[in-house]
Design an enzyme around this catalytic site. Structure first.
Site, mmCIF file in Angstrom:
data_model
loop_
_atom_site.group_PDB
_atom_site.id
_atom_site.type_symbol
_atom_site.label_atom_id
_atom_site.label_comp_id
_atom_site.label_asym_id
_atom_site.label_seq_id
_atom_site.Cartn_x
_atom_site.Cartn_y
_atom_site.Cartn_z
ATOM 1 N N ASN A 176 0.803 -1.215 0.000
ATOM 2 C CA ASN A 176 0.000 0.000 0.000
ATOM 3 C C ASN A 176 0.838 1.269 0.000
ATOM 4 O O ASN A 176 1.970 1.274 0.492
ATOM 5 C CB ASN A 176 -0.954 0.025 1.199
ATOM 6 C CG ASN A 176 -2.006 -1.051 1.093
ATOM 7 O OD1 ASN A 176 -1.986 -1.874 0.168
ATOM 8 N ND2 ASN A 176 -2.941 -1.059 2.033
ATOM 9 N N LEU A 177 0.208 2.327 -0.486
ATOM 10 C CA LEU A 177 0.830 3.640 -0.514
ATOM 11 C C LEU A 177 1.540 3.948 0.808
ATOM 12 O O LEU A 177 2.688 4.367 0.848
ATOM 13 C CB LEU A 177 -0.282 4.677 -0.725
ATOM 14 C CG LEU A 177 0.147 5.901 -1.508
ATOM 15 C CD1 LEU A 177 0.516 5.509 -2.933
ATOM 16 C CD2 LEU A 177 -0.976 6.936 -1.528
ATOM 17 N N LYS A 178 0.812 3.714 1.887
ATOM 18 C CA LYS A 178 1.279 4.097 3.208
ATOM 19 C C LYS A 178 2.656 3.520 3.553
ATOM 20 O O LYS A 178 3.480 4.185 4.173
ATOM 21 C CB LYS A 178 0.250 3.630 4.239
ATOM 22 C CG LYS A 178 0.430 4.230 5.606
ATOM 23 C CD LYS A 178 -0.671 3.761 6.545
ATOM 24 C CE LYS A 178 -0.215 3.901 7.990
ATOM 25 N NZ LYS A 178 -0.878 2.944 8.868
ATOM 26 N N GLY A 179 2.878 2.273 3.168
ATOM 27 C CA GLY A 179 4.181 1.671 3.397
ATOM 28 C C GLY A 179 4.502 1.420 4.856
ATOM 29 O O GLY A 179 3.588 1.220 5.669
#
Ligand code: B12
Ligand code: B12
Ligand SMILES: Cc1ncc(COP(=O)(O)O)c(C=O)c1O
Ligand SMILES: Cc1ncc(COP(=O)(O)O)c(C=O)c1O
Lengths: 244, 514, 244, 514
Positions: free
Chosen positions: C124-127
């Site tokens: 995910n983007l969040k990482g």
């Protein structure tokens, strides 16, 4: 059952927990080194669940896993109590009957050890775990010399008191201090007194291996959680009944 | 306990009003829909037992057959009790139906079928009532735990026959509540397995027989200990309503039952969940079972400081839905957790603020306090310390049910020795500092009060937005646990139907009449 | 230095800590049994420092002591990173240059595992740990299927997405669930697709042994603390540079 | 912090008055006696260095020679500085004296000897003053710890060259104070070993060279860390006054120094101890060293609940003796400990009461808070938990110096990893709950206040009895740590002498003049 394995949450799973430090900085190789040690200890599979570098050159590890080793409870060697556990009354009666005089006990912390709580628990009135110490036994004459007593002083006092038994406590174990001191004790008594007149030598302390009595030249070793009654009963067994 | 935070009663009332406004559309939805599991639950109460040789329960076969013939929207009760006239025994009917030997219809004149259905449902509910009375009797006889919080321990071997001795040992060592964790796959099964089971993964299958075996074993131990030991399982997943019925029939005492957990953490369709939810809570209400809600879970995926107010919002919603379904405050084991990163400055005081907020918002609910999990690591020494501070926070804020944390949280499902170490930890903290709450008086306007007021304020803002935009949209947007779950997606949607005009459910009718 | 020993407080002291449960009630014999296990694991001397009976038939032990085993850091086997760690920019550039299309990644938690935090951290983007996940890479097309995905569903999705790489996460390990599921995965892909069209198979999770990739039939395993950049760099190495 | 216990200032004043009354006769005793170690300390300050080939320091040889010729009662200064005329160098004089080449006398006209003695003493004290100024400068440059309590860690390998890297590692990991524990035998040696040493048992010999090496190493680390790391050793045992001098000369920062520890736990003669004590404290006062008293030890032999008031009594006596010797409040690291059996109900709240009592009785003293030892067992998991609660009690009651507990307390002297785990524990507690004292407000008339008042009341009763019956009798009766120590027994008595009319000690004179 004679063969058992460690138990995590299922019979036979063999699970154990292990932690240690290796003198290497943390990296993947260090993790591998930790697993190598676990493998050498018989863990298979071993899960490395925690590693943490300390300072520049040390890493602490926690490992969980299964050991292959079996434990055979029939092969276990222990110093089992090979004498009956007597009440204070019985102890006193046995001494009166057997010796026709009071049984003389001399106790001390020898060497540089100043941890008297353990020997006091055995000797002093107050006792431990609800049992009174040897001083409370009418038929015993107890001399508690306290702490940091040198071996020559102790030999002298034992001679003077015509000690039937000498009790020494050793709590500090760093660099095997307790082993050195106990060996020094037995050597000194062997030198100072002929076999027949030598008092019973008893060592005690929380980190002794009770199986080492012979090796250290003493008659008996008492470990963690010893109570005065056990010691009194042993004294009757070994001194009064002469079975040492 | 109340009053340490100086909460303004008007603000609290406002929060509840908003929760009701946000929740009501979902209640309306739940009242106007049914699911295959609700219908199966009705049939279980009506006495259908057992499974086919492949292990598929007869209730499933029966509902499938009815649905195939007439659809789900009428409910299965009218078709089934209409057909029952020709068979007499309801399990036999199910078996025949499974064999394709029965054709179901929605009777045009439904009087007789209704009467029979209500009669069967009454018999089922009477069994539930008897188990409830029995629980009351046993608690009277053996007594409740002498202390608060109650000590709640998890058993999770996967094998009911290993679970039983471990649960008994845990109870002897001090557990007041035993939860048997379910196998990882179960919540997505659209049927309840049958019989005693030995092959769960990281948990044991919830089956009626396993319930019965464990309850019997704990009754034995309760007697031995002179203390009624409670049993918990999960009314969660695709079979939530049936689990609730089974729990009522087997005298379980608590059930994990959250209004949104299945949506967020099992990707179950939101509508399916809310419909199942309402029915299962109505059954729990009748059975005198304490529910445990699952707000703790949000804090494993979202940040416990940033998302603290989402916990409060969810608690208020869970409360609203529970009340609506007929549960009384003493049945609301509202959940929350000690999950703040221990490296965050003032983390312990933040935990105290959050825990106290829950305590003061729900003064009559038996709050369930969950231990650290996310920030537990393989450092088991540190883990045991953190669990000790969790226990302390629980004692200082008057939590009611303490789920005991394990030092091996990040490593394995609990070992026997982990449980023993954890219980020693609890005993030490409760014995040494159990009354420290008397000396714990957050300063007026100080850090703890300010934090609690802030969280409540943020919760009200969020509720306001949800009330305007609908709860279903909020769930779709990732408001809770940062999981995005649109209302038209997720598992089990095909088992949902809007009520037809003639929808009939004898159990709901009886439960709502009482 | 290649040979090291565990370190308590002095170089070479070899000290470790061990704890476990034996399915026997507490008595002296049980203590002896615990010491027997410690001895089999190579502890000598071993100090039994704590024992506690749990319920009727189990005893928990804590043992401290010295192990004789040596650790040879040169013999350590680890999966070392055998590819350069690239920046996001370099990864994107390498894909653009090497593939001339976006690199297709499909990820899921398979089996009954619902622990998505780990795979989400990678995808995910969040990482995680300050690094953004693969979704943030312009030149990657990422499909994250979420949790409790069955292997056939995953194969189908991978086929449809013409996946260059399939990433699966396995966190639950009880009864070796992660091993079973990973084996099922590799078998299914072997069956469904010819060798040339098979995506790269990557498994990840905190309790995997990274050395087991071959045995489980996957191309690579990533363990505890993996970051998205490592995975992205590996993808470039294995897919783009075709070195798998 | 003050004021949480609602102590009545009149009662507190009464306690201090009684302590003064009980202590004064002992001060009078100390002022009218000297000991071999006091005299050796004077000679060390005057510049005698080194040891004979057997390791016996020249100060010992010199004092022995003087005593053999003229006795101890005049002090050694007049005879020595009288004889010095003929030798010039004082260490040479000592060597000659040891060889039997010097005959000492008490000069009948002592003017010249006095002047020389005072000159030498002044030079010695000037060195101490310079080290004190240097400390002040370095603290200014590198800074003090940013938090209270200061974190105090023990190093105990027995080998100064293993100690140094371990101490540096501990400082880097967060230790503010490093204590090098002494080898088990040292306190009963009537001389101070010489040089760098590697063969202590469960501790490292305290030698001037070891002091120097460790201080230099910690200066290096302090610079690296930008935080002045303090070094501690023991002014205790038969050489207490000399240790104090060595500490002053080598810029140690704190010294364990208790008025009764040697008597009770090393069976050192009470008079010897009190005389040595007063001198050593006068030197500490001059050197700006913080003393640490040893009340924690009583609780390892006596029961910490029953004997709580004996701790308070001893603290008040230690304070009285310290003030009398010229120490200022910021130098009084008064000791107490978390030693109550953790199984005692409310044990943590009792600890809080006791710790807070100390805090409020001595508001300006840097209290030293000692961790659990007696009730630590081989269960290291539980041990780490207990240490966490100890840390918490320290934070909640505003303790100043926190001696960090080790989970392996009952097992081994600390391992490197034990220290790391212990420091993580401290960091967690201080970070997460370091400000919890703001929310900790013992209820008026509640458990904690009542307990503190009770202990103070019992302390006053005991002080009253001691003031009437003498402190020496109280010690003989086993009042402290249940150790009975009569005034005419114990080690080192033969090294004590009552002052003759012409007793002269240039150091005391200078110290008492300043
Ligand atoms: C109390 C205590 C002290 C007190 C001692 C007071 C006193 N008068 O005894 C004080 C504060 C003075 C002290 C000082 C020191 N201590 Co200390 N102390 C302890 C402590 C906390 C408890 C020991 C105790 O009293 N146990 C309770 C008694 C009842 O148990 P026990 O001794 O095991 O005795 C039982 C059995 O073993 C057996 N037994 C024992 N002796 C005998 C003898 C006979 C004949 C028999 C039959 C049975 C028997 O029966 C007893 C009753 O069941 C331990 C840590 C711990 N929790 O164990 C450290 C500990 C023992 N101390 C330790 C050290 C290093 C010291 C110091 C050297 C530190 C220093 N350098 O300053 C000093 C100096 C002491 C010296 N010269 O020896 C270390 C020893 C490390 C090691 N394994 O080598 C320990 C383990 C702490 C540690 N981890 O560092 N200590
Ligand atoms: C959060 C959590 C949950 C959440 C999951 C929420 C979610 N959406 O993921 C909830 C509350 C839902 C949950 C439920 C359960 N859980 Co859970 N849970 C945890 C917990 C606390 C943290 C896991 C986590 O998120 N770690 C953080 C992430 C970032 O780390 P990670 O997964 O290791 O991932 C990293 C690497 O491993 C790697 N990686 C991981 N996957 C992949 C994949 C690829 C391709 C790559 C390249 C890299 C990679 O990269 C990641 C980033 O660095 C752990 C305990 C713990 N402290 O570890 C228990 C734990 C994992 N859970 C456990 C259990 C048993 C359960 C349940 C089965 C309990 C039950 N019966 O009800 C349920 C059901 C879950 C199911 N069906 O799978 C056990 C597993 C025991 C075991 N070893 O088998 C644990 C260990 C707790 C315990 N001790 O009992 N859980
Ligand atoms: C409300 C709720 N239901 C269920 C579960 C367990 O998951 P499942 O029933 O899906 O296995 C949890 C997690 O502990 C939960 O909090
Ligand atoms: C005041 C004081 N002196 C000395 C010691 C150490 O003992 P010794 O110096 O006798 O080795 C202690 C114990 O920690 C103590 O508290």
């Amino acid at each position: 059952m004679t063969i058992v394995r460690p138990y995590g949450d299922t019979t036979g799973d063999g699970m154990v927990q292990l932690s240690f430090t290796l003198p290497i900085p943390y990296d993947k190789r260090a993790e591998g080194a930790a697993l190598q040690l676990a493998a050498k200890m018989g863990m298979d599979p071993a899960m490395l669940v925690h590693s943490r570098q300390m300072g520049d050159g040390f890493t602490f590890f926690v490992v969980y896993g299964r050991v292959r080793h079996l434990v055979d409870t029939e092969q276990v060697q222990v110093v089992e109590r090979d004498f009956p556990l007597l009440s204070a009354k019985e102890v006193n009666a046995a001494i009166k009957r057997g010796l026709r005089r009071r049984l003389s006990v001399v106790g001390a912390c020898i060497g540089t050890d100043a941890h008297t709580v353990g020997i006091d628990a055995i000797l002093n009135l107050k006792g431990i775990a609800g049992e009174k110490g040897l001083e409370s036994y009418r038929e015993m004459a107890v001399l508690n010399m306290g702490s940091q007593v040198s071996v020559p002083e102790l030999v002298e006092a034992a001679r003077e008191a015509r000690a039937d038994a000498v009790l020494v406590s050793q709590v500090v174990t760093q660099r095997d201090a307790h082993l050195h001191n106990t060996r020094a004790l037995s050597a000194a008594f062997r030198e100072a007194l002929p076999a027949g007149r030598r008092p019973l030598l008893i060592a005690g302390g929380p980190r002794f291996d009770e199986l080492m009595a012979g090796e250290l030249g003493v008659d008996r070793i008492f470990g963690r959680g010893t109570t005065p009654r056990e010691v009194a009963s042993y004294l009757v067994h070994a001194v009064v009944e002469g079975t040492r | 306990m109340a009053g340490k935070l100086d909460l303004d009663p008007r603000v609290v009332r406002k929060a509840r009003r908003l929760a009701a406004r946000a929740g009501q559309p979902v209640v309306d939805l739940a009242r106007s829909h049914t699911t295959v599991s609700v219908e199966r639950a009705v049939l279980r109460l009506a006495g259908v037992r057992g499974a086919d040789p492949d292990g598929i329960p007869w209730v499933n076969r029966l509902v499938d057959a009815v649905v195939a013939d007439v659809g789900l929207e009428h409910g299965v009760s009218l078709p089934v009790f209409d057909a029952l006239r020709d068979y007499g025994d309801i399990t036999v009917l199910a078996q025949k139906a499974a064999a394709g030997a029965v054709r179901f219809r929605v009777p045009s004149s439904s009087h007789a079928a209704r009467r029979t259905a209500v009669k069967f449902a009454r018999v089922g509910l009477a069994r539930v009532d008897r188990r409830r009375a029995e629980r009351d009797r046993l608690i009277k006889r053996w007594g409740d735990p002498s202390q608060r919080p109650w000590i709640y321990l998890i058993v999770a071997t996967g094998d009911i026959h290993e679970d039983i001795p471990q649960a008994q040992a845990a109870a002897r060592a001090g557990a007041d509540v035993i939860a048997v964790i379910r196998s990882t796959g179960q919540s997505l099964l659209d049927y309840v397995p049958e019989g005693a089971t030995r092959e769960g993964f990281a948990g044991t299958y919830a089956t009626q027989e396993n319930f019965r075996l464990m309850r019997a074993a704990l009754d034995e131990t309760s007697k031995e200990l002179g203390r009624y030991v409670r049993l918990t399982n999960y009314a969660s997943g695709l079979c939530m309503p049936e689990m609730a019925v089974m729990a009522g029939l087997e005298r379980l005492d608590m059930m994990l039952n959250d209004s949104m957990y299945g949506i967020l953490f099992r990707d179950i369709n939101p509508i399916r969940t809310f419909v199942d939810q309402r029915f299962s809570r109505q059954v729990h209400a009748r059975a005198g079972i304490i529910i445990n809600t699952g707000e703790d879970n949000y804090l494993t995926t979202a940040d416990p400081v940033e998302a603290a107010h989402t916990v409060t919002v969810s608690q208020l919603l869970n409360e609203f839905f529970a009340h609506e379904a007929g549960l009384a405050d003493p049945q609301l084991g509202i959940g929350h957790a000690f999950e703040i990163n221990p490296d965050v400055p003032e983390s312990f005081r933040l935990e105290l603020a959050h825990a106290l907020l829950a305590r003061e918002l729900f003064p009559d609910a038996p709050l369930k306090w969950m231990p650290p999990t996310k920030h537990m690591t393989g450092d088991v020494f540190r883990g045991n310390l953190l669990d000790g501070f969790f226990n302390l926070a629980g004692a200082m804020t008057g939590q009611s049910i303490l789920l005991v944390g394990m030092m091996t949280e990040a490593v394995v499902t609990p070992w026997l020795s982990d449980r023993d170490i954890a219980l020693q930890n609890v005993r030490y903290v409760l014995g040494a500092a159990g009354n420290l709450h008397e000396d714990f008086v957050p300063a007026r306007g100080g850090f703890i009060q300010r934090r609690a007021h802030q969280v409540l304020g943020e919760a009200i803002d969020l509720l306001d937005r949800i009330a305007d935009d609908t709860l279903l949209n909020a769930i779709a947007d990732g408001t809770f646990g940062i999981m995005r779950r649109p209302a038209d997606r997720g598992k089990g949607l095909d088992g949902v139907a809007a009520h037809a005009g003639d929808y009939f459910n004898p159990v709901t009718e009886l439960l709502e009449a009482s």
